[in-house]
Structure formats: C-alpha cells, structure tokens
Design an enzyme around this catalytic site. Structure first.
Site, PDB file in Angstrom:
ATOM      1  N   HIS A 233       0.721  -1.174   0.037  1.00  0.00           N
ATOM      2  CA  HIS A 233       0.034   0.014   0.209  1.00  0.00           C
ATOM      3  C   HIS A 233       0.660   0.885   0.262  1.00  0.00           C
ATOM      4  CE1 HIS A 233      -4.104   2.151   1.341  1.00  0.00           C
ATOM      5  NE2 HIS A 233      -2.939   3.053   1.512  1.00  0.00           N
TER       6      HIS A 233
ATOM      7  N   HIS B 272       1.413   5.291  -2.094  1.00  0.00           N
ATOM      8  CA  HIS B 272       1.033   6.164  -3.536  1.00  0.00           C
ATOM      9  C   HIS B 272       1.764   6.837  -4.484  1.00  0.00           C
ATOM     10  CE1 HIS B 272      -3.262   6.461  -1.504  1.00  0.00           C
ATOM     11  NE2 HIS B 272      -2.246   5.975  -0.662  1.00  0.00           N
TER      12      HIS B 272
ATOM     13  N   LYS C 101       2.016  10.123  -6.037  1.00  0.00           N
ATOM     14  CA  LYS C 101       2.103  11.790  -4.933  1.00  0.00           C
ATOM     15  C   LYS C 101       3.755  11.812  -3.456  1.00  0.00           C
ATOM     16  CE  LYS C 101      -1.241  11.429  -2.643  1.00  0.00           C
ATOM     17  NZ  LYS C 101      -2.526   9.942  -3.000  1.00  0.00           N
TER      18      LYS C 101
ATOM     19  N   HIS D   7      -9.828   2.240   1.092  1.00  0.00           N
ATOM     20  CA  HIS D   7      -9.522   3.173   2.019  1.00  0.00           C
ATOM     21  C   HIS D   7     -10.661   3.278   2.606  1.00  0.00           C
ATOM     22  CE1 HIS D   7      -5.672   4.029  -0.617  1.00  0.00           C
ATOM     23  NE2 HIS D   7      -5.151   4.682   0.557  1.00  0.00           N
TER      24      HIS D   7
ATOM     25  N   GLU E 264     -10.566   6.153   7.392  1.00  0.00           N
ATOM     26  CA  GLU E 264      -9.503   6.345   7.945  1.00  0.00           C
ATOM     27  C   GLU E 264      -9.183   7.392   8.882  1.00  0.00           C
ATOM     28  OE1 GLU E 264      -5.334   8.502   6.018  1.00  0.00           O
ATOM     29  OE2 GLU E 264      -6.742   7.032   5.244  1.00  0.00           O
TER      30      GLU E 264
ATOM     31  N   ASP F  77       2.855   2.642   2.509  1.00  0.00           N
ATOM     32  CA  ASP F  77       1.667   4.112   2.277  1.00  0.00           C
ATOM     33  C   ASP F  77       2.416   5.514   2.126  1.00  0.00           C
ATOM     34  OD1 ASP F  77      -0.837   5.275   2.525  1.00  0.00           O
ATOM     35  OD2 ASP F  77      -0.917   5.333   4.668  1.00  0.00           O
ATOM     36  N   ASN F  78       1.911   6.165   2.525  1.00  0.00           N
ATOM     37  CA  ASN F  78       3.049   7.714   1.900  1.00  0.00           C
ATOM     38  C   ASN F  78       4.280   7.857   2.524  1.00  0.00           C
ATOM     39  OD1 ASN F  78      -0.312   7.929   2.781  1.00  0.00           O
ATOM     40  ND2 ASN F  78      -0.050   9.404   1.071  1.00  0.00           N
TER      41      ASN F  78
END
Length: 431
Positions: free
Chosen positions: A76, A78, A81, A226, A229, A326-327
């Site tokens: 997971h 991104h 971004k 998602h 959250e 994630d990010n």
C-alpha cells in the site's frame, strides 16, 4: 558486526548459519525455533537464482547467525504523490488538511513529473530489499486520460524485470453513481488493475457499497479500499463492506486499508466486526507511519490516540494482517524512504508487538503476498527465487535499534550493486 558481502558468483553458493523467522522458512531444514526470538538457524544453497536445500559446495560462507528476511512486499503506497512534500508542505491538522494540500498540487502532477518521482521511489525501494509494490493512483479522470495511470504504464514496462508492480484506482466513493463508472472499471480491468475507493465518514451508504461490489464482480476486479481512516468510532464504512461482502459472497480478494476507527469502537462492537472481517476473508493492511502521523493531529495539541488498527485482535481472530509504507515524503507524511524495515520498526513500537517479532514479520512478507495474490514471494522457500535481505544483525534488538542497519540485498541469488558515488550525488541533489 562489520558488513561482509558473501562470495557470490555464478557457481552455487552454500550459506551456513543464517537466522530467520520460522514462519518465513518453507522446505528448508532448520533447527528448532528459539523460544524468545522465534528465529531458527538454517543453511541454504543458492543455485541458478533459486534457493535449494543445503548441499556441499565448493564455495561456502558462514553467516555467523546473521538475520535474513525474504524480499519485502510493500502492498500500500502512493507512488504518484511520493517526494512532493517540498512543494506541498505537510498537514498540521490531520487527514483533511493533507487532502487539501495534495489536491492543490494535483495540476503539477504531469506524466513526466510522475514518471521521474516513481522511478526515484522504485530505486529506493529496490535498494532496501523490496521485490513487489502495490500503488494507489489518484484517478480523477478515467484511466485512459489519467496522468497517473499513463505514467504508471511507462514505469511498469521499464521496471518489469526488476520489481512486481500493481496499481489500484483510488477514487471517491460517489463515483459509483456516475454514468461512466462502468467504463472506468473496464479500463482498470484492461490494465490488470484493482478497483479502489476512499470510504470515509459520511460517504458510505449501503447503496454505494453495493454498487461498488457489483461493478467489481462484473469486471472481475479485486477490491482494495481506504476504509474508516479516522478515529471517529461512529465510522461505519468497514461494517458496510463486511456486510456487503458476506451478502454477495464476493469471489475476489478484498483488502481494507487503514481501519483506524475500528480501534476506537466499544469492545463488543469491535469484536463482532472483527469476526465478520475474518468470516468474509478480508485482508487488512495497517499503515503505522502515515496513520501515526495524521490521526488525532491538531495544532498546538499533543495527540491522545495512536491511529493504528487493532492488529493484535485482528490477527488473533484469523485475519491476515499486513503493514506497508503508505505515503512517503508528501502532504500526508513528510518522511520515509520506501524502506520496509522502518515500517517494521514503527509497527513494533506503535502496536507494542515486541513480544512476537518473528510472528509479526509475516506482516511485511507472506501476509501481503497473500493479500495481493503473489504465490511465489514473501518466503525463503526451497525452489523459490533467491530474493532476500541479509542484515548485519543477529537478532531483533540488534536489527531494530539502529536507524541505518547495513544489509545485503539479494535478487535472484546475486547482490544488488553498491550505489556509485555519482548515483549517490544525484540522489542527494533530488532530495
């Protein structure tokens, strides 16, 4: 322990006295697991890019108890971004602020810009020992017209011999009500993608979740969502997903990401929902870095809540639990380097999981492999690809206590090349 690179080459190599979690060894003889660490000591032969049961070889190397893990699976992220925090800034008031900052930056995400940042991200992930990633892509437009999907297609082709890449179409849930939603799903299916949605408080209705599942079934798509959250205990997206999955007897894989609100529900309600997740066969991926950073975040106030899904209770109920990055360096999380060791370390700390580090190691290896459908990854397996990381550490405390633990990354039985001074300079200039 100083870094030592084994004598790799084209001829078979037998490595003696490696250590690894018992749950991540398959088909290789090993000693009984240590009762405290959960680690086993084993020997393995690398031949023709594969792991084999140990044999006598002309070339042998004594690992002296070094810790080995399979190649990481970061399920997971991104990529579209990543590495934008220098131009977006980062949120100081939680998820809503991060979304606002990211949306303001969306026009800057051209195909060229995204390709450059995706390539940087995958280079870092590969160097840290990741072998497969699943990325969510903001899908404002249909995939055929989406800069993120166009860039991903280019990157997937360029990296096809180096990393396994999957993509999820991340969309607001209201799009299931639009006339062109089936066309979107057809384009996702054409790209072997996964259907995703952001299911937050206020957006989840039984009708919308039903439409989402029906569309996935029509187009043969797995779901990666998602969900909830938030630390708002009243969030009901996950319960609607569970109810719909059971009612439809959905045949595809379902991944529920985040699930932060589940940790805030009253115990009887939480346990009933966890039982439903297990019954529906839903995989849960918890994101300790981003959720630890964003959840319960307000300016001038110390957070009271951790924002992590109740992973211990989920696993105890038989749910497959994974962790992921994630990010990375964007409006949602301004740090990170696509290093799953950092994810493991933070998950251990935030989840207070240090009592069973070997058991929880599966959440970065075999667990995500099962969740995303990779049958020949996530294990050190006889007959499987010789993809692994050998750390300059002999135990969990040793591994997690240093912020930059030295490692040798093996791909198909050979170490990745050491970064050149020129490449390191380029990386520093990009940062």
């Amino acid at each position: 322990m100083s870094a030592v690179i084994p004598p790799f080459g084209d001829a078979p190599l037998t490595i003696r006295n490696l250590r690894a979690p018992a749950a991540l060894i398959d088909g290789l003889p090993h000693h009984a697991a240590d009762s405290r660490s959960g680690l086993v000591t084993f020997d393995v032969t690398i031949r023709d890019g594969l792991f084999h049961a140990p044999t006598s070889s002309e070339r042998e190397w004594d690992a002296q108890g070094r810790l080995a893990l399979p190649g990481f699976i970061d399920m997971h992220v991104h990529l579209d971004k990543a590495f934008t925090s220098e131009r977006t800034g980062f949120s100081d008031n939680g998820l809503a602020g991060a979304v606002e900052l990211a949306m303001a930056d969306a026009p800057n995400r051209t195909v060229e810009d995204i390709v450059q940042r995706m390539d940087r991200a995958l280079t870092r992930a590969e160097q840290h020992g990741t072998v497969a990633l699943r990325t969510h892509l903001d899908t404002f437009e249909e995939p055929d017209a989406s800069p993120a999907w166009i860039a991903f297609g280019k990157i997937q082709s360029a990296w096809k011999h180096r990393l396994t890449l999957q993509a999820v179409a991340l969309m607001a849930l209201f799009r299931v009500e639009q006339d062109g939603f089936d066309r979107r799903c057809a384009q996702i299916a054409k790209r072997d993608g996964v259907l995703g949605a952001f299911i937050g408080p206020g957006s989840a209705t039984p009708e919308r979740i039903d439409r989402l599942f029906l569309a996935a079934a029509r187009h043969g798509l797995d779901l990666d969502l998602h969900v909830d959250e938030t630390t708002d205990a009243s969030a009901d997206g996950l319960s609607l997903v569970v109810e719909t999955a059971l009612r439809h007897k959905f045949a595809g894989r379902i991944v529920a990401g985040h699930c932060c609100a589940l940790a805030q529900k009253h115990e009887p309600e939480a346990q009933a929902l966890i039982a439903g997740i297990a019954e529906a066969g839903i995989h849960v991926v918890a994101l300790p870095l981003t959720n630890g950073f964003l959840q319960d975040r307000k300016p001038g106030r110390t957070p009271r809540l951790r924002g992590l899904a109740p992973v211990t209770e989920l696993r105890a109920a038989g749910v497959n639990v994974a962790f992921a990055s994630d990010n990375v360096q964007d409006a949602f999380y301004p740090y990170g380097d696509f290093d799953m060791l950092d994810v493991m370390r933070q998950a251990q700390f935030l989840g207070q999981l240090e009592g069973d580090p070997a058991g929880w190691a599966t959440a970065c290896h075999s667990g995500p492999a099962a969740a995303v459908g990779l049958e020949n990854a996530g294990m050190i397996r006889a007959g499987g690809p010789a993809d692994a990381i050998i750390f300059e550490a002999t135990g969990w405390t040793d591994l997690f206590s240093r912020t930059n633990t030295a490692r040798t990354v093996l791909r198909n039985g050979k170490p990745l090349g050491i970064e050149t001074a020129e490449a390191a300079g380029i990386e520093r200039r990009r940062a």
